[in-house]
Each structure stands twice: as structure tokens, then as C-alpha cells.
Design a protein around this motif. Structure first.
Motif, PDB file in Angstrom:
ATOM      1  N   UNK A  56      16.526 -66.172  -3.923  1.00  0.00           N
ATOM      2  CA  UNK A  56      17.186 -66.441  -5.205  1.00  0.00           C
ATOM      3  C   UNK A  56      18.284 -67.487  -5.109  1.00  0.00           C
ATOM      4  N   UNK A  57      18.747 -67.782  -3.895  1.00  0.00           N
ATOM      5  CA  UNK A  57      19.903 -68.657  -3.752  1.00  0.00           C
ATOM      6  C   UNK A  57      21.160 -67.974  -4.251  1.00  0.00           C
ATOM      7  N   UNK A  58      21.277 -66.665  -3.994  1.00  0.00           N
ATOM      8  CA  UNK A  58      22.424 -65.884  -4.471  1.00  0.00           C
ATOM      9  C   UNK A  58      23.633 -66.091  -3.564  1.00  0.00           C
ATOM     10  N   UNK A  59      24.804 -65.765  -4.076  1.00  0.00           N
ATOM     11  CA  UNK A  59      26.076 -65.817  -3.331  1.00  0.00           C
ATOM     12  C   UNK A  59      26.323 -67.188  -2.703  1.00  0.00           C
ATOM     13  N   UNK A  60      25.844 -68.235  -3.346  1.00  0.00           N
ATOM     14  CA  UNK A  60      26.068 -69.585  -2.846  1.00  0.00           C
ATOM     15  C   UNK A  60      25.143 -69.998  -1.715  1.00  0.00           C
ATOM     16  N   UNK A  61      24.202 -69.148  -1.336  1.00  0.00           N
ATOM     17  CA  UNK A  61      23.254 -69.501  -0.276  1.00  0.00           C
ATOM     18  C   UNK A  61      22.245 -70.519  -0.798  1.00  0.00           C
ATOM     19  N   UNK A  62      21.763 -71.402   0.081  1.00  0.00           N
ATOM     20  CA  UNK A  62      20.700 -72.311  -0.357  1.00  0.00           C
ATOM     21  C   UNK A  62      19.379 -71.555  -0.498  1.00  0.00           C
ATOM     22  N   UNK A  63      18.546 -71.969  -1.418  1.00  0.00           N
ATOM     23  CA  UNK A  63      17.211 -71.375  -1.516  1.00  0.00           C
ATOM     24  C   UNK A  63      16.436 -71.782  -0.264  1.00  0.00           C
ATOM     25  N   UNK A  64      16.051 -70.797   0.520  1.00  0.00           N
ATOM     26  CA  UNK A  64      15.428 -71.070   1.817  1.00  0.00           C
ATOM     27  C   UNK A  64      14.322 -70.035   2.050  1.00  0.00           C
ATOM     28  N   UNK A  65      13.093 -70.423   1.756  1.00  0.00           N
ATOM     29  CA  UNK A  65      11.975 -69.489   1.879  1.00  0.00           C
ATOM     30  C   UNK A  65      11.661 -69.168   3.343  1.00  0.00           C
ATOM     31  N   UNK A  66      11.944 -70.094   4.218  1.00  0.00           N
ATOM     32  CA  UNK A  66      11.697 -69.845   5.641  1.00  0.00           C
ATOM     33  C   UNK A  66      12.617 -68.749   6.166  1.00  0.00           C
ATOM     34  N   UNK A  67      13.912 -68.862   5.846  1.00  0.00           N
ATOM     35  CA  UNK A  67      14.862 -67.831   6.258  1.00  0.00           C
ATOM     36  C   UNK A  67      14.518 -66.486   5.606  1.00  0.00           C
ATOM     37  N   UNK A  68      14.143 -66.553   4.333  1.00  0.00           N
ATOM     38  CA  UNK A  68      13.782 -65.326   3.628  1.00  0.00           C
ATOM     39  C   UNK A  68      12.614 -64.634   4.324  1.00  0.00           C
ATOM     40  N   UNK A  69      11.603 -65.409   4.685  1.00  0.00           N
ATOM     41  CA  UNK A  69      10.435 -64.853   5.361  1.00  0.00           C
ATOM     42  C   UNK A  69      10.829 -64.172   6.666  1.00  0.00           C
ATOM     43  N   UNK A  70      11.737 -64.799   7.413  1.00  0.00           N
ATOM     44  CA  UNK A  70      12.177 -64.234   8.689  1.00  0.00           C
ATOM     45  C   UNK A  70      12.849 -62.869   8.480  1.00  0.00           C
ATOM     46  N   UNK A  71      13.697 -62.777   7.453  1.00  0.00           N
ATOM     47  CA  UNK A  71      14.374 -61.501   7.186  1.00  0.00           C
ATOM     48  C   UNK A  71      13.382 -60.442   6.692  1.00  0.00           C
ATOM     49  N   UNK A  72      12.467 -60.853   5.817  1.00  0.00           N
ATOM     50  CA  UNK A  72      11.467 -59.902   5.321  1.00  0.00           C
ATOM     51  C   UNK A  72      10.619 -59.374   6.476  1.00  0.00           C
ATOM     52  N   UNK A  73      10.253 -60.255   7.392  1.00  0.00           N
ATOM     53  CA  UNK A  73       9.413 -59.831   8.515  1.00  0.00           C
ATOM     54  C   UNK A  73      10.143 -58.833   9.401  1.00  0.00           C
ATOM     55  N   UNK A  74      11.420 -59.095   9.679  1.00  0.00           N
ATOM     56  CA  UNK A  74      12.190 -58.155  10.494  1.00  0.00           C
ATOM     57  C   UNK A  74      12.259 -56.785   9.824  1.00  0.00           C
ATOM     58  N   UNK A  75      12.488 -56.774   8.501  1.00  0.00           N
ATOM     59  CA  UNK A  75      12.567 -55.501   7.778  1.00  0.00           C
ATOM     60  C   UNK A  75      11.203 -54.825   7.718  1.00  0.00           C
ATOM     61  N   UNK A  76      10.146 -55.617   7.539  1.00  0.00           N
ATOM     62  CA  UNK A  76       8.790 -55.051   7.489  1.00  0.00           C
ATOM     63  C   UNK A  76       8.384 -54.464   8.833  1.00  0.00           C
ATOM     64  N   UNK A  77       8.891 -55.041   9.913  1.00  0.00           N
ATOM     65  CA  UNK A  77       8.603 -54.491  11.242  1.00  0.00           C
ATOM     66  C   UNK A  77       9.146 -53.069  11.384  1.00  0.00           C
ATOM     67  N   UNK A  78      10.145 -52.745  10.554  1.00  0.00           N
ATOM     68  CA  UNK A  78      10.696 -51.383  10.536  1.00  0.00           C
ATOM     69  C   UNK A  78       9.948 -50.491   9.539  1.00  0.00           C
ATOM     70  N   UNK A  79       8.839 -51.004   8.982  1.00  0.00           N
ATOM     71  CA  UNK A  79       8.015 -50.258   8.022  1.00  0.00           C
ATOM     72  C   UNK A  79       8.757 -50.010   6.708  1.00  0.00           C
ATOM     73  N   UNK A  80       9.690 -50.898   6.359  1.00  0.00           N
ATOM     74  CA  UNK A  80      10.412 -50.738   5.096  1.00  0.00           C
ATOM     75  C   UNK A  80       9.509 -51.226   3.962  1.00  0.00           C
ATOM     76  N   UNK A  81       9.151 -50.360   2.992  1.00  0.00           N
ATOM     77  CA  UNK A  81       8.127 -50.710   2.003  1.00  0.00           C
ATOM     78  C   UNK A  81       8.471 -51.899   1.116  1.00  0.00           C
ATOM     79  N   UNK A  82       9.731 -52.036   0.686  1.00  0.00           N
ATOM     80  CA  UNK A  82      10.087 -53.181  -0.155  1.00  0.00           C
ATOM     81  C   UNK A  82       9.873 -54.495   0.589  1.00  0.00           C
ATOM     82  N   UNK A  83      10.174 -54.503   1.868  1.00  0.00           N
ATOM     83  CA  UNK A  83       9.954 -55.708   2.671  1.00  0.00           C
ATOM     84  C   UNK A  83       8.463 -55.959   2.874  1.00  0.00           C
ATOM     85  N   UNK A  84       7.694 -54.898   3.042  1.00  0.00           N
ATOM     86  CA  UNK A  84       6.245 -55.050   3.165  1.00  0.00           C
ATOM     87  C   UNK A  84       5.666 -55.674   1.900  1.00  0.00           C
ATOM     88  N   UNK A  85       6.185 -55.288   0.740  1.00  0.00           N
ATOM     89  CA  UNK A  85       5.744 -55.901  -0.513  1.00  0.00           C
ATOM     90  C   UNK A  85       6.097 -57.381  -0.531  1.00  0.00           C
TER      91      UNK A  85
END
Length: 395
Positions: free
Chosen positions: A309-338
Motif C-alpha cells: 500500500x505504501x503506508x507510513x511513508x514506505x515506498x510501494x515495493x512488491x518485491x519487499x512485500x513478497x519477501x515478508x509474505x513468504x516469511x509469514x507464510x512459512x509459519x503457516x499464517x493463513x492471511x499471508x498464504x492468501x
């Protein structure tokens, strides 16, 4: 007073053609509300008047229900009329009617069996629910707790005691919860590891609420924020002011670090969503970053969402977002899996991977995952088109 109110509603509904008054009065007679005598015949007449006078979709749905069930023998069961009224209600955007038609077309009740029509009506209702979910606060609306089955609340299918000790009486359960809360409040006032654990449990319980079938502790974000902040301040202090110090503390105090990670993630959500605090994206980002250092999947997923979303002044960065989602999904977190599934859904060559992520999240009853699975089976994304599977997923 009740009789006078009913007379006033009747006058407004019939003499002045006020639809809201007539709808309210019909419901009073249908449900027997406000100690009024239940009168299904009068309720039917009022629903019929509303449907004929203004095409009221809710009234049409109730007429369809009464024709379908023959409730109270007010009218004879007539599935053809039931489908007719329910169809008008569905096209008037009545969600209950849409769900009813989805079921009727699936099984061929009062109409020709049609999987395509069944999915169409189920999807209309699902689309509205999905849009409402996404239009809520950041990270989606808080879903209601899963309902407890009556048999569970009553001690199992064969009654309390048939398969073990059974469910305790409501009074005993209420007493146990009250004792639990009082004990942890007493412990939380001390200065010890047990006190920290008690504050964490109280904060978490007040944030999520207790969805007990007989005794419920409602969500209280003010109390949750108070206890969680105490837990967070005890872990994230002057000795853990750097990334290295936090990582070292995680290694030395793993249990405390796990609670601190959950706490940081919850505080981040509260600041981002305005739950007990004023909305403050920068504060939310700070807490999510702390939670991510402790490898908390909720915080990791939230950071990914912030980069999307580019929230809190962060740049919109889909690559970084993907990295965070993958780490969370590795923990079987359902929202991240989605979120991982949504990434792969953008590439037709990777639809099978998206399907796997949605499947995994759906196993944890994640609303978005179930919705996306229904679409994939209906449109044949990564799988052969299966209308019946799409219908079962949708309903």
C-alpha cells in the motif's frame, strides 16, 4: 404502551403508506416481539402489502420463505410461488434470497436443478461479503468467532456425561472464567515473570474477546492496550534498543520473546486500525518492525501489506512485500498464504501454486481463501472448471 405503539405503526403503515412502519409491524407480528402476540397471518398480509406496494425485497424474501415452508399454515406450501418471490427478492439485492436460491438451484427445489444458476446466486452473496471485508480497516475486518454447535454447548451429541464428564453447568463455567480473570489480574500487579505472562494473557484475551457459548468476555481495546503495552515495554527497553540486542534476547528468552512478538504485532494492528488508539501509521510500522525481528508472522504479513500500500511513508515495493509474505507464510499464517496466492494468481503459469496456498489457508477457515478457491474452480484457473466444486466452496 406496546398496544399504542402498534396502533401508531399500523396507522403510519396503512394510512400514510410508510414502508418502514409496516415492515417493523410485520416483524413484530412474525416474531412476537416486545411481548406482542405472534400472529403469522397478519405478518403475511403485511409482507404481501409491502411487496405489492413498493416491491420491497425483504418482504418478498419473507413471502418466499412462508410459501416454501408453509409456516403456521397461513398459506399452503407452494415452491413455485416461493421461487418466484425469492427470485424477485434476490434481484432486489436481498442476500438471504440469494443464498436461498443458491441452495434451491443446487438441489432442484421448486425449480430445475442448475449448478450454474446455483453458483451465480452464491457468488452474488459472496462478492458482497468479500467487498465488505476488503473495505474494512487495514488487514481486513475482524471476522466473527466460529459459532459453537448446540450439541457442543450441551455436552455432546448424546448429552453431558455420555462420553466423558460433559460440559460444566453455565454457573460453574461463569465462575471459572471469573476466577481466571481475577487470578490473573492479581498476579499481573506483581513484578515477576509470572506477572508478565499474566499481563500478556489478559491483554490478548481483551483484544480477541472470549467467544464462549455461555459466558463471553467482550473485546475491550482500552484494557487490551494497557496490558499489552506493559508487556511490550518490559521486553523492548533500554537493553533491547538495537536490532542486535533484540535478536540476542530472542535467543536467551525464547518464551518471553514469543509473547513480545505477538504483543508487538497486536499493538501495530491497534495503531493502524484505530483500535484503542488514534490511527498512527508510523507507530504501527514501528511495532510491526519489532514484531518482525522476533519472527512473528502477523507482524511480517502486516509489513508486507504496508509495502503493497505504501503506508507510513514506505515506498510501494512488491518485491519487499513478497519477501515478508513468504516469511509469514512459512509459519503457516493463513492471511499471508492468501497474499502469496494472490501474487501467483497474477501469472497464469503459476495458478497451481496459488491454488495450493489458497487450499492451505482455507483449511484454517480463512474467508478470503475460500472465496478465491470458489473463483478458481468456477473459472478454471489452474484447475479444470468444476461448477459443483465451486458451488460447494461458495456455500
Amino acid at each position: 404502551m406496546i398496544a399504542k405503539a402498534i396502533d401508531m405503526l399500523r396507522s403510519a403503515g396503512y394510512e400514510y403508506d410508510n414502508d418502514d412502519a409496516l415492515w417493523t409491524l410485520a416483524n413484530i407480528h412474525f416474531h412476537g416481539q416486545y411481548k406482542a402476540k405472534r400472529d403469522l397471518a397478519q405478518a403475511f398480509d403485511m409482507y404481501a402489502t409491502l411487496a405489492d406496494r413498493s416491491g420491497n425485497a425483504s418482504a418478498q424474501q419473507m413471502l418466499g420463505f412462508m410459501y416454501s415452508t408453509g409456516l403456521g399454515n397461513v398459506v399452503q406450501r407452494d415452491e413455485a410461488k416461493a421461487v418466484l418471490y425469492t427470485t424477485f427478492a434476490a434481484w432486489g439485492n436481498n442476500t438471504a434470497a440469494e443464498l436461498t436460491l443458491g441452495y434451491k438451484y443446487m438441489l432442484g427445489i421448486g425449480t430445475k436443478k442448475s449448478c450454474q444458476d446455483s453458483v451465480m446466486y452464491y457468488k452474488r452473496a459472496a462478492d458482497k461479503a468479500h467487498e465488505m471485508y476488503l473495505n474494512g480497516p487495514p488487514l481486513g475486518r475482524t471476522m466473527p468467532p466460529i459459532k459453537v454447535r448446540l450439541t457442543d454447548a450441551e455436552g455432546g451429541t448424546y448429552g453431558a456425561g455420555a462420553s466423558g464428564p460433559g460440559t460444566p453447568s453455565p454457573n460453574a463455567l461463569a465462575s471459572d472464567i471469573k476466577d481466571f480473570m481475577e487470578f490473573h489480574r492479581y498476579i499481573a500487579d506483581r513484578d515477576s515473570p509470572q506477572a508478565r505472562a499474566a499481563r500478556f494473557k489478559l491483554g490478548f484475551l481483551y483484544y480477541t474477546g472470549n467467544a464462549g457459548s455461555t459466558t463471553t468476555i467482550p473485546r475491550d481495546y482500552q484494557k487490551a492496550g494497557n496490558y499489552l503495552r506493559q508487556v511490550a515495554d518490559a521486553f523492548f527497553n533500554a537493553k533491547t534498543s538495537t536490532k542486535e540486542a533484540i535478536l540476542e534476547a530472542r535467543e536467551q528468552r525464547p518464551l518471553e520473546a514469543e509473547d513480545a512478538g505477538i504483543t508487538a504485532a497486536l499493538l501495530g494492528k491497534m495503531y493502524w486500525r484505530g483500535e484503542g488508539y488514534e490511527v498512527d501509521e508510523e507507530q504501527a510500522l514501528k511495532w510491526f518492525q519489532k514484531g518482525a525481528l522476533l519472527d512473528n508472522p502477523v507482524a511480517l504479513n502486516a509489513l508486507g501489506t504496508m509495502y503493497i500500500r505504501g503506508a507510513a511513508g514506505l515506498p510501494v515495493d512488491h518485491t519487499r512485500a513478497f519477501e515478508y509474505f513468504k516469511k509469514a507464510a512459512d509459519h503457516k499464517y493463513p492471511d499471508a498464504q492468501v497474499n502469496m496466492g494472490l501474487f501467483y494468481l497474477n501469472d497464469p503459469k503459476l495458478h497451481t501454486r496459488a491454488l495450493q496456498f489458497f487450499n492451505d489457508a482455507a483449511q484454517k477457515q480463512n474467508f478470503q481463501a475460500v472465496y478465491r478457491l470458489g473463483e478458481m474452480y468456477f473459472y478454471g484457473l489452474g484447475v479444470p472448471k468444476k461448477c459443483d466444486k465451486a458451488a460447494r466452496v461458495s456455500c
